[in-house]
Design a protein around this motif. Sequence first.
Motif: not given
Length: 457
Positions: A317-321, A296-298, A324-325
């Motif tokens: 999940h916000a920190l993981a996203a 699933a997209r973070p 990446k970007e």
Amino acid sequence: MSTEPSPPFTWQFNLGRIPVLVEPSFWLMTVMFGMIGSRSWQAVVSWVGVVFVSILMHELGHALMAMGLGCDVAGIRLYMGGGLTYFDRALSRWRDVAVSAAGPLTGFLFGGLMLAINILVPPKSLMGQIILMDLMWVNFGWGIINLLPVPPLDGGHIARGVLGPTRQRIALWLGVITAGCVVALALNFRAFFIGFMFGMFGYQCWQALQVTRDIKPMEPVKVAELEPDALARGWQALRSGHESEAARLGHLALSAAKPGEESNAARDLLAWVALAEGNARAAVSHLEKVQPPEAARPYSLAMAYEAAGLHERALPHALAALEKERTEALTALAVRLLVKAQRLDEAERTAREFTWKATAKRDTLLADVAVARADFGAAAALHASAFEAGGNAEDAYQAARDHARAGQGAQASEWLKRALAAGYDDYEELARDPVLAEARSAPELAERIARRGKGVA
């Protein structure tokens, strides 16, 4: 359903395991309808009860039919437009038709019960007669109107299901023509509200025609080719503001997708459609069905969890996203969630390290950090800086609140004047904001707020 987007004074309760949310706009619109014809206040109160019970029964018809066909019901929402029932998944074409028809059918059965009571044991009091007549009118009359083949009415959904994916444009044209006929009749009989409502429905059908294409029948070996086209058009429809069309295309893509990457991409689209509709619970449900879960997209998960009020689950999940970007939207989301988690040093560092296109957004986020630290002087300076850079009236309003909480009444009044001069127009919020009680009591401001509260420029 989402908890954060709910308007103030929203009533929430459960019917068994089905959450129900009743927005204030539902009561307002129902009272306005009830006052047509110079009714007494007792008749208006009874009318509100009749409409509430009848529409709730209608939505329960949809919900129970869907549950009987294997769906989980995410919730029921009553609002000024009527009612909506949210499901966690798509149904096959004919099952969807059955769910759409179940609402009006439930109303007809309930209206038939009221008719039987009126015949067998007619009420002796005038109020009892009024209530029974209203119940029959709402359940029979509104039910018949609701079956007209005009989206988003149930009849429109039924027509689109019966005609199928290869004739969606015919269904929309049918909606445009039917809506036009109803508008003409309504204007002839001076039923202006009905005319306005169906005029809006017809316009929405016309807009949908601009992005809708019929799905051509394909050979079984080519079904997989359907998914990329449907998915791309679904995102296009969502960006254009056509959530219902995006949802239809997303479900179509999901039905044609192979397990794994294809189905996950379709669920991601459906999650964002649910977020656009204010249904965070359905968005979370779609994303939690992604397989494997880590696919699933973070960013999607973070947005869905935040909208559902699950900030602790959203933050990782916000920190993981963000790893990446790094985009403005992702950085702002991460800072908001870090502030909620009271990780204030990390929130400040994240906001300062990012290169913003405009400093106003950065200063607004840093002001939120300062407010969380109860450093209202610093927050006022940051909101002032954001206002000077971007001219957003909300920043000036927040600067006034910061000064007020810092005990600086004169500065609070001055910034409140600047907010109003910049276009701040939520006078209802201003009038009840306890933080600004002293600032808005200044004679010039009090007079202006009172005048605008009465609708005088």
